[in-house]
Design an enzyme around this catalytic site. Structure first.
Site, PDB file in Angstrom:
ATOM      1  N   GLU A   1     -32.556 -25.082  -0.199  1.00  0.00           N
ATOM      2  CA  GLU A   1     -33.711 -25.076   0.509  1.00  0.00           C
ATOM      3  C   GLU A   1     -34.890 -23.967  -0.035  1.00  0.00           C
ATOM      4  OE1 GLU A   1     -30.407 -26.379   3.203  1.00  0.00           O
ATOM      5  OE2 GLU A   1     -30.783 -25.220   1.237  1.00  0.00           O
TER       6      GLU A   1
ATOM      7  N   GLU B   1     -23.632 -27.579   4.712  1.00  0.00           N
ATOM      8  CA  GLU B   1     -23.609 -26.902   6.089  1.00  0.00           C
ATOM      9  C   GLU B   1     -22.667 -27.714   7.053  1.00  0.00           C
ATOM     10  OE1 GLU B   1     -27.847 -24.403   6.443  1.00  0.00           O
ATOM     11  OE2 GLU B   1     -27.728 -26.572   7.065  1.00  0.00           O
TER      12      GLU B   1
END
Length: 250
Positions: free
Chosen positions: A125, A105
């Site tokens: 995730e 990210e």
């Protein structure tokens, strides 16, 4: 020892995430030090381009899940993934090794991404009972919808070849060429008119942020529901305890 090594050169600065023993996992302290360094960089008119990289064999393993399991985690409110895109100056991610979760990210928040042949990528995730909160907004705006869905939904490990094919990175180079190539790209940018570069980045960012409010109206309550679930506790705990998670779906 600092969690971020900040080095200024003639026209560019290098930001090195410096927690190699934890694969540069993004702790609260690392985020704070990085924010301070970026603020200094933004205020220095001599600095034209930033380069983000990692110490050791990792770019970043993402959020510090052990810290999260202990209740001191580098959660979204503590870690500002938009510090690079908000800067008026371009940032290059020089991805030297594994680049997963919040590490990916952070790389996505940079304007240009190159990687070494030793890198690999992933948004794991979903395997931890949490979500890629920044990436689920911005990855579909950076690469194709199909490629983005594959990365987000499978939690699969993405090779450098796939990353190049998907458009996550623009170049793959040998490890010894990574930083020299990042500096070369920084030099190409610095040759250009500062206002033209800054204006170009501003317009490009506005396109990427377009209709983000609509996405967040869906994403924010979804994120809250997932973060408050039992699985969101189980995932990081199982990771810290080095065991398979026992999902409850609630």
């Amino acid at each position: 020892m600092p969690d971020v090594i900040y080095e200024k050169h003639d026209f560019y600065a290098v930001f090195t995430m410096n927690r190699p023993e934890s694969l540069n996992a993004q702790s609260v302290r690392l985020g704070a030090e990085l924010g301070e360094a970026v603020a200094d960089f933004n205020a220095d008119p001599a600095m034209r381009v930033g380069i983000l990289t990692g110490a050791g064999r990792a770019f970043s393993a993402g959020a510090d899940l052990k810290e999260m399991a202990e209740g001191d985690g580098a959660e979204e409110d503590n870690w500002d993934d938009t510090m690079f895109s908000r800067s008026s100056k371009p940032f290059i991610a020089a991805i030297n090794g594994l680049c997963i979760g919040g590490g990916l990210e952070s790389a996505l928040d940079c304007d240009i991404r190159i990687c070494s042949t030793e890198a690999y990528f992933g948004l794991f995730e979903v395997k931890r009972g949490i979500t890629a909160s920044y990436a689920w907004y911005h990855l579909p705006r950076t690469i194709s919808a199909a490629a983005s869905n594959y990365v987000l939904l499978t939690g699969d490990r993405i090779s450098t070849e796939q990353a190049l094919q998907f458009g996550i990175v623009t170049e793959v180079v040998e490890p010894e060429r990574l930083m020299p190539r990042a500096v070369e790209i920084a030099g190409l940018i610095a040759q250009n008119a500062p206002l033209s570069v800054q204006g170009t980045k501003e317009v490009a960012r506005s396109w990427r942020m377009a209709e983000l409010d609509d996405s967040m109206r869906v994403g924010s309550p979804t994120l809250a529901r997932i973060v408050e679930s039992e699985d969101a506790i189980e995932g990081p705990t199982a990771f810290a305890e080095k065991r398979d998670p026992q999902w409850q779906g609630r």
